[in-house]
Design a protein around this motif. Structure first.
Motif, PDB file in Angstrom:
ATOM      1  N   LYS A  11       0.837  -1.211   0.000  1.00 61.22           N
ATOM      2  CA  LYS A  11       0.000   0.000   0.000  1.00 61.22           C
ATOM      3  C   LYS A  11       0.864   1.251   0.000  1.00 61.22           C
ATOM      4  O   LYS A  11       0.558   2.219  -0.693  1.00 61.22           O
ATOM      5  N   ALA A  12       1.942   1.230   0.757  1.00 60.76           N
ATOM      6  CA  ALA A  12       2.841   2.385   0.804  1.00 60.76           C
ATOM      7  C   ALA A  12       3.517   2.604  -0.545  1.00 60.76           C
ATOM      8  O   ALA A  12       3.651   3.741  -1.006  1.00 60.76           O
ATOM      9  N   VAL A  13       3.920   1.514  -1.186  1.00 62.13           N
ATOM     10  CA  VAL A  13       4.563   1.613  -2.499  1.00 62.13           C
ATOM     11  C   VAL A  13       3.574   2.172  -3.531  1.00 62.13           C
ATOM     12  O   VAL A  13       3.932   3.040  -4.334  1.00 62.13           O
ATOM     13  N   ILE A  14       2.348   1.689  -3.493  1.00 62.58           N
ATOM     14  CA  ILE A  14       1.325   2.186  -4.424  1.00 62.58           C
ATOM     15  C   ILE A  14       1.061   3.665  -4.171  1.00 62.58           C
ATOM     16  O   ILE A  14       0.965   4.455  -5.113  1.00 62.58           O
ATOM     17  N   ARG A  15       0.966   4.045  -2.910  1.00 67.02           N
ATOM     18  CA  ARG A  15       0.719   5.462  -2.577  1.00 67.02           C
ATOM     19  C   ARG A  15       1.859   6.338  -3.097  1.00 67.02           C
ATOM     20  O   ARG A  15       1.633   7.403  -3.659  1.00 67.02           O
ATOM     21  N   ARG A  16       3.101   5.890  -2.923  1.00 65.45           N
ATOM     22  CA  ARG A  16       4.231   6.674  -3.420  1.00 65.45           C
ATOM     23  C   ARG A  16       4.194   6.779  -4.942  1.00 65.45           C
ATOM     24  O   ARG A  16       4.520   7.832  -5.493  1.00 65.45           O
ATOM     25  N   ALA A  17       3.791   5.714  -5.608  1.00 64.65           N
ATOM     26  CA  ALA A  17       3.684   5.759  -7.075  1.00 64.65           C
ATOM     27  C   ALA A  17       2.633   6.769  -7.496  1.00 64.65           C
ATOM     28  O   ALA A  17       2.834   7.531  -8.452  1.00 64.65           O
ATOM     29  N   GLU A  18       1.518   6.804  -6.789  1.00 68.03           N
ATOM     30  CA  GLU A  18       0.471   7.778  -7.100  1.00 68.03           C
ATOM     31  C   GLU A  18       0.977   9.204  -6.886  1.00 68.03           C
ATOM     32  O   GLU A  18       0.699  10.101  -7.694  1.00 68.03           O
ATOM     33  N   LEU A  19       1.727   9.402  -5.816  1.00 68.51           N
ATOM     34  CA  LEU A  19       2.282  10.728  -5.546  1.00 68.51           C
ATOM     35  C   LEU A  19       3.294  11.129  -6.620  1.00 68.51           C
ATOM     36  O   LEU A  19       3.316  12.283  -7.057  1.00 68.51           O
ATOM     37  N   ARG A  20       4.105  10.188  -7.069  1.00 67.78           N
ATOM     38  CA  ARG A  20       5.075  10.476  -8.141  1.00 67.78           C
ATOM     39  C   ARG A  20       4.353  10.846  -9.438  1.00 67.78           C
ATOM     40  O   ARG A  20       4.798  11.728 -10.168  1.00 67.78           O
ATOM     41  N   ARG A  25       2.594  15.133 -13.263  1.00 71.30           N
ATOM     42  CA  ARG A  25       1.563  16.014 -13.852  1.00 71.30           C
ATOM     43  C   ARG A  25       1.864  17.474 -13.533  1.00 71.30           C
ATOM     44  O   ARG A  25       1.682  18.353 -14.377  1.00 71.30           O
ATOM     45  N   ILE A  26       2.313  17.740 -12.315  1.00 75.11           N
ATOM     46  CA  ILE A  26       2.657  19.111 -11.931  1.00 75.11           C
ATOM     47  C   ILE A  26       3.804  19.606 -12.808  1.00 75.11           C
ATOM     48  O   ILE A  26       3.769  20.721 -13.325  1.00 75.11           O
ATOM     49  N   SER A  38       6.575  20.122  -3.673  1.00 72.90           N
ATOM     50  CA  SER A  38       7.417  19.969  -2.475  1.00 72.90           C
ATOM     51  C   SER A  38       6.681  19.228  -1.361  1.00 72.90           C
ATOM     52  O   SER A  38       7.273  18.409  -0.652  1.00 72.90           O
ATOM     53  N   GLU A  39       5.387  19.513  -1.200  1.00 74.46           N
ATOM     54  CA  GLU A  39       4.588  18.808  -0.206  1.00 74.46           C
ATOM     55  C   GLU A  39       4.567  17.305  -0.499  1.00 74.46           C
ATOM     56  O   GLU A  39       4.679  16.481   0.412  1.00 74.46           O
ATOM     57  N   ILE A  40       4.416  16.970  -1.767  1.00 75.85           N
ATOM     58  CA  ILE A  40       4.394  15.572  -2.176  1.00 75.85           C
ATOM     59  C   ILE A  40       5.729  14.916  -1.849  1.00 75.85           C
ATOM     60  O   ILE A  40       5.775  13.798  -1.336  1.00 75.85           O
ATOM     61  N   GLU A  41       6.810  15.615  -2.144  1.00 79.12           N
ATOM     62  CA  GLU A  41       8.143  15.072  -1.846  1.00 79.12           C
ATOM     63  C   GLU A  41       8.278  14.790  -0.355  1.00 79.12           C
ATOM     64  O   GLU A  41       8.822  13.754   0.048  1.00 79.12           O
ATOM     65  N   ASP A  42       7.768  15.697   0.475  1.00 77.25           N
ATOM     66  CA  ASP A  42       7.800  15.483   1.926  1.00 77.25           C
ATOM     67  C   ASP A  42       6.978  14.261   2.324  1.00 77.25           C
ATOM     68  O   ASP A  42       7.388  13.481   3.192  1.00 77.25           O
TER      69      ASP A  42
END
Length: 52
Positions: A11-20, A25-26, A38-42
């Motif tokens: 789940k953590a890996v999937i969440r990080r992939a979604e954030l990436r 897109r940004i 930057s928030e996403i990176e944090d």
């Protein structure tokens, strides 16, 4: 490692992939929101620390 532990990591890996993906897109946006980037990176770094 227990099944629950594996699920938590997946789940953590999937969440990080979604954030990436959101970061990508940004980056490709005509009007990038670098504060959000930057928030996403944090968030990504915090999730990595939780795994340790």
């Amino acid at each position: 490692m227990s099944t629950q532990g594996q699920i938590k990591i997946l789940k953590a890996v999937i969440r990080r992939a979604e954030l990436r993906e959101e970061q990508q897109r940004i980056t490709e946006s005509d009007n990038p929101d670098w504060d959000r980037w930057s928030e996403i990176e944090d968030e990504i770094e915090a999730s990595k620390q939780e795994e340790d």
